[in-house]
Scaffold this motif. Structure first.
Motif, PDB file in Angstrom:
ATOM      1  N   ARG A   1       0.834  -1.215   0.000  1.00 18.62           N
ATOM      2  CA  ARG A   1       0.000   0.000   0.000  1.00 18.62           C
ATOM      3  C   ARG A   1       0.865   1.260   0.000  1.00 18.62           C
ATOM      4  O   ARG A   1       0.343   2.367  -0.057  1.00 18.62           O
ATOM      5  CB  ARG A   1      -0.935  -0.011   1.205  1.00 18.62           C
ATOM      6  N   LEU A   2       2.172   1.073   0.074  1.00 16.88           N
ATOM      7  CA  LEU A   2       3.084   2.231   0.056  1.00 16.88           C
ATOM      8  C   LEU A   2       3.756   2.403  -1.308  1.00 16.88           C
ATOM      9  O   LEU A   2       4.692   3.174  -1.443  1.00 16.88           O
ATOM     10  CB  LEU A   2       4.142   2.066   1.158  1.00 16.88           C
ATOM     11  N   LEU A   3       3.262   1.677  -2.294  1.00 14.89           N
ATOM     12  CA  LEU A   3       3.841   1.825  -3.641  1.00 14.89           C
ATOM     13  C   LEU A   3       3.351   3.123  -4.292  1.00 14.89           C
ATOM     14  O   LEU A   3       2.399   3.758  -3.832  1.00 14.89           O
ATOM     15  CB  LEU A   3       3.435   0.634  -4.521  1.00 14.89           C
ATOM     16  N   GLN A   4       4.007   3.468  -5.389  1.00 16.82           N
ATOM     17  CA  GLN A   4       3.608   4.681  -6.121  1.00 16.82           C
ATOM     18  C   GLN A   4       2.272   4.466  -6.829  1.00 16.82           C
ATOM     19  O   GLN A   4       1.887   3.347  -7.161  1.00 16.82           O
ATOM     20  CB  GLN A   4       4.686   5.057  -7.128  1.00 16.82           C
ATOM     21  N   GLN A   5       1.620   5.579  -7.070  1.00 16.71           N
ATOM     22  CA  GLN A   5       0.291   5.557  -7.688  1.00 16.71           C
ATOM     23  C   GLN A   5       0.245   6.562  -8.843  1.00 16.71           C
ATOM     24  O   GLN A   5       1.211   7.265  -9.126  1.00 16.71           O
ATOM     25  CB  GLN A   5      -0.770   5.948  -6.652  1.00 16.71           C
ATOM     26  N   ASN A   6      -0.889   6.595  -9.479  1.00 20.21           N
ATOM     27  CA  ASN A   6      -1.157   7.661 -10.469  1.00 20.21           C
ATOM     28  C   ASN A   6      -2.619   7.626 -10.850  1.00 20.21           C
ATOM     29  O   ASN A   6      -3.336   6.673 -10.547  1.00 20.21           O
ATOM     30  CB  ASN A   6      -0.285   7.506 -11.724  1.00 20.21           C
ATOM     31  N   PHE A   7      -3.037   8.700 -11.490  1.00 17.28           N
ATOM     32  CA  PHE A   7      -4.378   8.704 -12.075  1.00 17.28           C
ATOM     33  C   PHE A   7      -4.321   8.030 -13.446  1.00 17.28           C
ATOM     34  O   PHE A   7      -3.346   8.202 -14.200  1.00 17.28           O
ATOM     35  CB  PHE A   7      -4.901  10.138 -12.264  1.00 17.28           C
ATOM     36  N   LEU A   8      -5.388   7.310 -13.739  1.00 17.67           N
ATOM     37  CA  LEU A   8      -5.502   6.646 -15.024  1.00 17.67           C
ATOM     38  C   LEU A   8      -6.898   6.961 -15.549  1.00 17.67           C
ATOM     39  O   LEU A   8      -7.870   6.866 -14.799  1.00 17.67           O
ATOM     40  CB  LEU A   8      -5.353   5.144 -14.812  1.00 17.67           C
ATOM     41  N   GLY A   9      -7.002   7.360 -16.801  1.00 17.55           N
ATOM     42  CA  GLY A   9      -8.321   7.577 -17.417  1.00 17.55           C
ATOM     43  C   GLY A   9      -8.721   6.311 -18.150  1.00 17.55           C
ATOM     44  O   GLY A   9      -7.952   5.798 -18.971  1.00 17.55           O
ATOM     45  N   SER A  10      -9.878   5.804 -17.871  1.00 21.59           N
ATOM     46  CA  SER A  10     -10.295   4.563 -18.530  1.00 21.59           C
ATOM     47  C   SER A  10     -10.515   4.807 -20.020  1.00 21.59           C
ATOM     48  O   SER A  10     -10.673   5.940 -20.463  1.00 21.59           O
ATOM     49  CB  SER A  10     -11.596   4.049 -17.917  1.00 21.59           C
ATOM     50  N   PHE A  11     -10.542   3.732 -20.763  1.00 22.42           N
ATOM     51  CA  PHE A  11     -10.976   3.820 -22.156  1.00 22.42           C
ATOM     52  C   PHE A  11     -12.487   4.068 -22.161  1.00 22.42           C
ATOM     53  O   PHE A  11     -13.183   3.693 -21.228  1.00 22.42           O
ATOM     54  CB  PHE A  11     -10.619   2.527 -22.897  1.00 22.42           C
ATOM     55  N   PRO A  12     -13.005   4.718 -23.189  1.00 25.68           N
ATOM     56  CA  PRO A  12     -14.419   5.098 -23.169  1.00 25.68           C
ATOM     57  C   PRO A  12     -15.352   3.910 -23.419  1.00 25.68           C
ATOM     58  O   PRO A  12     -14.998   2.964 -24.117  1.00 25.68           O
ATOM     59  CB  PRO A  12     -14.531   6.103 -24.311  1.00 25.68           C
ATOM     60  N   PRO A  21     -12.403   0.034 -15.159  1.00 29.28           N
ATOM     61  CA  PRO A  21     -11.418   1.122 -15.310  1.00 29.28           C
ATOM     62  C   PRO A  21     -10.110   0.665 -15.932  1.00 29.28           C
ATOM     63  O   PRO A  21      -9.453   1.440 -16.627  1.00 29.28           O
ATOM     64  CB  PRO A  21     -11.193   1.614 -13.883  1.00 29.28           C
ATOM     65  N   LEU A  22      -9.728  -0.571 -15.697  1.00 28.88           N
ATOM     66  CA  LEU A  22      -8.413  -1.037 -16.162  1.00 28.88           C
ATOM     67  C   LEU A  22      -8.487  -1.745 -17.514  1.00 28.88           C
ATOM     68  O   LEU A  22      -7.442  -2.179 -18.024  1.00 28.88           O
ATOM     69  CB  LEU A  22      -7.774  -1.958 -15.122  1.00 28.88           C
ATOM     70  N   ALA A  23      -9.674  -1.865 -18.085  1.00 30.72           N
ATOM     71  CA  ALA A  23      -9.772  -2.530 -19.388  1.00 30.72           C
ATOM     72  C   ALA A  23      -8.877  -1.815 -20.391  1.00 30.72           C
ATOM     73  O   ALA A  23      -8.958  -0.589 -20.551  1.00 30.72           O
ATOM     74  CB  ALA A  23     -11.224  -2.520 -19.866  1.00 30.72           C
ATOM     75  N   SER A  82     -20.354   8.754 -24.805  1.00 21.17           N
ATOM     76  CA  SER A  82     -19.215   7.971 -24.332  1.00 21.17           C
ATOM     77  C   SER A  82     -18.870   8.382 -22.899  1.00 21.17           C
ATOM     78  O   SER A  82     -18.877   9.577 -22.586  1.00 21.17           O
ATOM     79  CB  SER A  82     -17.991   8.211 -25.206  1.00 21.17           C
ATOM     80  N   TYR A  83     -18.534   7.409 -22.081  1.00 25.73           N
ATOM     81  CA  TYR A  83     -18.228   7.670 -20.670  1.00 25.73           C
ATOM     82  C   TYR A  83     -16.860   7.104 -20.309  1.00 25.73           C
ATOM     83  O   TYR A  83     -16.462   6.056 -20.829  1.00 25.73           O
ATOM     84  CB  TYR A  83     -19.314   7.057 -19.770  1.00 25.73           C
ATOM     85  N   THR A  84     -16.166   7.816 -19.435  1.00 27.70           N
ATOM     86  CA  THR A  84     -14.894   7.336 -18.898  1.00 27.70           C
ATOM     87  C   THR A  84     -14.866   7.612 -17.410  1.00 27.70           C
ATOM     88  O   THR A  84     -15.639   8.428 -16.901  1.00 27.70           O
ATOM     89  CB  THR A  84     -13.683   8.056 -19.514  1.00 27.70           C
ATOM     90  N   VAL A  85     -13.934   6.944 -16.727  1.00 29.34           N
ATOM     91  CA  VAL A  85     -13.696   7.252 -15.319  1.00 29.34           C
ATOM     92  C   VAL A  85     -12.195   7.455 -15.122  1.00 29.34           C
ATOM     93  O   VAL A  85     -11.387   6.749 -15.720  1.00 29.34           O
ATOM     94  CB  VAL A  85     -14.250   6.140 -14.402  1.00 29.34           C
ATOM     95  N   ASN A  86     -11.872   8.468 -14.338  1.00 31.99           N
ATOM     96  CA  ASN A  86     -10.485   8.655 -13.897  1.00 31.99           C
ATOM     97  C   ASN A  86     -10.345   7.997 -12.535  1.00 31.99           C
ATOM     98  O   ASN A  86     -11.078   8.354 -11.608  1.00 31.99           O
ATOM     99  CB  ASN A  86     -10.146  10.136 -13.734  1.00 31.99           C
ATOM    100  N   VAL A  87      -9.405   7.068 -12.401  1.00 31.05           N
ATOM    101  CA  VAL A  87      -9.249   6.351 -11.135  1.00 31.05           C
ATOM    102  C   VAL A  87      -7.819   6.485 -10.635  1.00 31.05           C
ATOM    103  O   VAL A  87      -6.914   6.847 -11.387  1.00 31.05           O
ATOM    104  CB  VAL A  87      -9.582   4.852 -11.308  1.00 31.05           C
TER     105      VAL A  87
END
Lengths: 734, 734
Positions: B68-79, B91-93, B144-149
């Motif tokens: 849980r202490l690893l690096q992270q980032n925002f990712l935008g899903s494909f639509p 989100p990870l597709a 079209s919809y996306t999510v930023n996670v």
């Protein structure tokens, strides 16, 4: 040999030739042309007589005496960069003062000064007009300033062009009157009345259009002789009378900048603003009201009124729903391309006539020899005719004709013979149409642009003037294909969805243009409507930059092509520079490729195609059917129950037209049915009512190929260059 | 032969070779490399010892135990396109689940869902997270919809790359820790402390950068293995701890979309938003604070701390004004191009070292053989060295070195000999710099971009990764030219004008990019500042799309290039389709042409140049010096007391660099002075303090040419391929 449906340009002094060719070509009408007259002997020879008049510039003496009644327009000055806090602008610097004179006596309150560095208007109190110069105070050094002014036009542009091009010296310069002035309108009506009285032998008054020329601004810089020109622009309909009438009672008045638009003017290629559309309607109403009065004059004298769709057609709008109210008896159009024949044929008017090329002049528009030694007018005529005939197979044209100096054809016996052949071919095709319409493919195509129906079968001007415009090539291909074609407005699609009956939607053209659509694609209801249409089983063919928005117009959007999720293809405008491109293999053998590339020489079909360098594949399901330099040029994808094809560009030609045809069938989800040919250079049309199948070759070499019906070969044909075969459908059934 | 300034990669098991080559190449330092270690015999051989550590991923066991202490980032899903009123988004597709794991336990309140058809955010109450799937209610069919996670990164990207590329199977996957967690920061410090204790023989700790990798998103689609990558992006510095700290007390918080930006992410090529700039500062402050603590640890152990500007350099920012506060003793950079040497040389740090190519590996980055049969590492080394040496003539580099497996060079005697030659040449040039700086031309160049000084001598990444980026070619040319170069921020020019001392401003790059500037050009004060600068006698060189704005960003403006009035050139983005183009003749003999084309083989200089198809001449005073397919590629104009040159594109090469040099002299209004050469393949540098003139050939063939001073020939030189001539300035005076 048959007769009728042919208009021959007569020439006084060449009566024997005139009457001999009239008979040889089966003419039923003789016309005068620019520079020729008809003699008594011709007038009395029992032919219909067309007389050409260009009402707005006919009465030069009266115009000369009433120069404040000439036509006007807004002109945006060239910019001046401030080097201090005062800037002086000569509004006409850089423009032809043979064409333009500053109107500084009426409507100065309509002028506007702009800071073009900030893009904002300079308040009225910060500038003044001093002896024809605009003095702007409080300027910022380094900023550029312009002024929009009203100008009178003291030389009508077609007169100017002919004069300058032909070095006419002191031949009078013609002027165009502004019919918004009641005195002018009255004068035109009276002049026409008198003219009709004086020309009893005329059966058809051939109006060379009506009042307003297309926009054409001449420059004074020899390196910039033409500053702006557009065939569909209403810039020349502007004047203080009209502006005041339009603005009366409006909360937000129309301004000079609505026309000047930072030097873009009201080009047909750019999406029209709502207020400019209203201005067009306002102008159409005026042109219709006065035009109808003039047609009535002609009719009262027992003559017919035809109108020539040409230089001064602005406001006439043959595809306006109100056009039939003019009461014109015929529409004539000069044609270089098949789509121009379809433009004419599609108008709601009794008689459709084409003025074919070559024009009977010594040289053509580009100065190449025609009817002089070194010219080959027969080859020219054959090339034009084969281009045109593709369209005539699909839509009825009632009459054809020529223009110019008939005497020039005398030494060209082969030309005389070929025109006789063309006239017969035309009458043959026309009679088939009259017996009953040709079969159309069960795929209805909707071409969606900002303009919709109003700009059916045109992108403003001739193909040779806009050779890079992909949509123009698309409609030229469509002009000879057996699909029903409708022109749809993107605004209407947004409001009402894709209309019932449309099988495949086409969106084509450069990004931001009125053709692909521009900012209208920021309307989610438009994107959703087209997406749902395809998802529900509809077809989409996108060419060049379909549904493209600039980044600044599309905040929060993923794509530049708003239909990228449907097309499976997008273009990177540079702002996705680092995104890795999706890899692809060119799939020349999959099901979509087998349908779309069938019978097409891909190398020929894509010759000259400029792939979009930033093309990226937005979806992995998309199949790349062709690519150039690693950039996809033809792709196909399924979306929901529908299908979409992307073409990076389209340059009309036999193979390209076949590729487009295949793409439309595939996008519609249908196997091609009805008559077809194995060779894309052979067009085929089936006239069920006559039981006749026509096969026409657009090739300048002999072609042998198969005729197919519902995919089965039913005949082999061998056609001479530009040949036409007439087949009996019943025999093919056998 | 001289010694020193050379870092040799040692290799345990090859002690004899290591020590023999250390002597032959004059090495004073031995280093380890990825995959090699140094044995006791080498460590004790009385050389300086560099030890490479990549702190953030060294302690794999601890990382594995603290995921849980690893690096992270925002990712935008494909639509996902809605076909009903509910949409489910995985989100990870499409992304690599080897790299990314959904962080659904901390920071879900920072996620955002977007309707990408309307470009608007979906309210929080309309979506929910169900077992890793985002369920959106009330969707519009066709949108079209996306999510930023937020995602955890469970595989460090460089480890991932080496692993995947070399098929490493079950070799452990490394992980990068997030040092924003205090436990991580403490662990790193303790780990380093222990490491220093355990490595007494190390004289220099060579940090392979610090904490944050450049952004690199891997995909799961084999056709899209890399979704996004950018060398300068701060996407990987994001995590809930940092976000909460950044947003604490802010009226407008930073959001996921500030990073995702509709899939553009924070690419260096796009203009940064104000809030992203603040995020960068915030990150730099953090990296500096922790980095300084680590450097202090190293210093406390009596070692030096060098940093390698490489994969994990984000936040380090050698051109930040605070960089010296780290206390680094040296900066090392791997280099392919001259500009990367200038990047290193220009940083405020005691020691500047280059890691030369080729890397001592069997194959190069593209898989071509190097130190195996079929490879020609000597030719490779010569090519890299001649590219680099141009830059070294202008700026001091203290050390050079190699990396990789030393044992591989054993069979390549010619390579061993050539490296000895290179090491000597480097020491010769370095010593001249140490004696006194080379003469610079009296023309100070300011390269203006959105980034200014922070991105001096780079456009994010290597030249071979961005071969189409004109500015990168410009700075590569500048790297070897005798001009002082400063990198200026366009915002600063808008606020303060062009700084004193700048003679010629350069603006270059694609339209809309951070390099040419993008929307900042809508600021009138910027346009006015540059316009006034040139009007007052300054020079401007615009390349590709200088000062370009999209139409939607420039309402009311006349031009796409906002500096068109100065440049005399503009580009039509399609919305001026019908404007007639200004005619021009190519003027190869006028005064500007004689200066700018002097000594240049124009065909070579412009090889590969892509002229902008919509180029139009905005002013009649502009001279077209070269054109391709009728489109201007080189123009020159005077404006007020100053001058401007436009280059449609720039592809670095000897002739292109000469053309740019000539353009800079001409734009500055000066005749070239100082030393020059007749042949563009010969670079010349004058070191007045040493009385030495160096002439270096970048050609792979022999070159004979003249050396000139102030335009007069003072010597003839004949150089071998890649040769270097050392001339006595005093003798040239004679």
């Amino acid at each position: 040999m048959t007769t009728g449906g042919f208009t021959l340009p007569g020439e006084a002094g060449h009566e024997e030739l005139t009457l001999r060719l009239a008979e040889r070509w089966g003419a039923d009408v003789i016309r005068d042309s620019d520079g020729t007259t008809l003699s008594r002997e011709i007038l009395d020879a029992d032919y219909g007589i067309y007389s050409t008049i260009c009402l707005i510039r006919e009465d030069r003496d009266w115009a000369l005496a009433n120069q404040r009644l000439l036509q006007q327009n807004f002109l945006g000055s060239f910019p001046v960069v401030a080097d201090g806090d005062v800037v002086r602008i000569d509004p006409l610097a850089g423009y032809s003062t043979d064409q333009f004179v500053l109107n500084d006596w009426d409507g100065v309150e309509l002028w506007q000064v702009f800071d073009r560095t900030s893009g904002t208007e300079v308040p009225r109190e910060s500038w003044r007009l001093v002896d024809g110069t605009v003095v702007v105070d409080g300027t910022v050094p380094g900023h550029s300033y312009t002024v929009n002014v009203l100008v009178m036009r003291v030389w009508e542009e077609i007169s100017m062009y002919n004069h300058v091009t032909n070095d006419w010296g002191d031949k009078p310069r013609l002027m165009a009157l502004e019919p918004r002035h009641p005195a002018v309108a009255q004068r035109l009506e009276e002049w026409l009345e008198r003219w009709c009285v004086e020309h009893p032998e005329t059966t058809v008054v051939r109006f060379t259009s009506l009042f307003y020329n297309f926009a054409w601004f001449w420059g004074s810089d020899p390196d910039l002789p033409h500053v702006y020109a557009d065939w569909g622009s209403y810039d020349f309909t502007v004047n203080p009378v009209a502006l005041r009438e339009f603005n009366a009672g409006r909360a937000v008045p129309i301004t000079s900048e609505d026309f000047v638009d930072a030097g873009r003017y009201t080009s047909t290629h750019n999406p029209p603003s709502p207020i400019y559309r209203e201005w067009m309607e306002f102008t159409m109403d005026f042109v219709l009201a006065l035009g109808r009065r003039l047609v009535d004059v002609v009719h009262r004298h027992g003559k017919q009124a035809y109108v020539f769709y040409d230089d001064s057609w602005v406001g006439l709008e043959p595809y306006s729903p109100r056009f039939p109210e003019f009461g014109f008896d015929g529409l004539i159009k000069a044609v270089f391309s098949g789509y121009e024949a379809r433009l004419n044929a599609g108008v709601d008017v009794p008689v459709h006539e084409l003025r074919l090329h070559p024009y009977l002049f010594p040289v053509d528009l580009e100065g190449k020899p025609t009817f002089v030694p070194g010219g080959d007018p027969t080859a020219d005529a054959r090339a034009y005719w084969t281009v045109m005939r593709r369209a005539l197979l699909r839509a009825r044209i009632d009459r054809i004709g020529l223009g110019g100096y008939l005497s020039l054809v005398e030494p060209f016996e082969d030309f005389q013979a070929y025109v006789a052949e063309v006239a017969d071919e035309h009458r043959l095709v026309r009679d088939l149409h009259l017996a009953g319409p040709p079969a159309v493919a069960p795929v209805r195509v909707g071409v969606a642009t900002c303009w919709g129906r109003l700009r059916s079968w045109t992108c403003s001007g001739h193909l040779h003037e806009n050779p890079e415009l992909s949509l123009l090539h698309v409609i030229e291909s469509l002009a000879g294909l057996p699909f029903d074609v409708e022109f749809l407005a993107l605004d209407d699609l947004a409001a009402d969805g894709v209309p019932d009956g449309i099988d495949v939607l086409v969106n084509a053209g450069p990004a931001g243009s009125s053709w692909s659509g521009g900012p209208v694609w920021s309307r989610p209801e438009l994107v959703a409507a087209v997406t749902r249409f395809v998802a529900a089983g509809g077809g989409l063919v996108g060419v060049e930059s379909p549904s493209a928005l600039d980044r600044a117009q599309a905040p929060g959007r993923l794509d530049r092509f708003q239909l990228a999720p449907v097309l499976g293809v997008d273009v990177d405008a540079g702002d996705r520079h680092v995104l890795a491109r999706r890899r692809f293999d060119v799939d020349e053998a999959g099901p979509a490729a087998r349908s779309i590339l069938a019978g097409v020489d891909v190398a020929t079909a894509l010759a000259g195609v400029r792939p979009q360098p930033g093309t990226r594949l937005a979806r992995s399901g998309v199949a790349v059917l062709a690519a150039t330099d690693g950039v996809p040029t033809v792709t196909a994808t399924s979306f929901g129950a529908g299908r979409a094809v992307y073409l990076a560009d389209h340059r009309h030609g036999a193979d390209a037209a076949r590729l487009l045809s295949n793409a439309l069938w595939w996008a519609a989800g249908r196997e091609p049915s009805g008559y077809a040919t194995s060779d894309p250079r052979l067009d085929v049309a089936h006239f069920p009512a006559s039981g006749t199948v026509l096969v026409a070759s657009s090739a300048d070499v002999p072609v042998t190929g198969s005729v197919l019906r519902d995919g089965e070969v039913v005949a082999e044909v061998s056609l001479a260059p530009a040949g036409l075969a007439v087949l009996d459908a019943a025999a093919l059934d056998g």
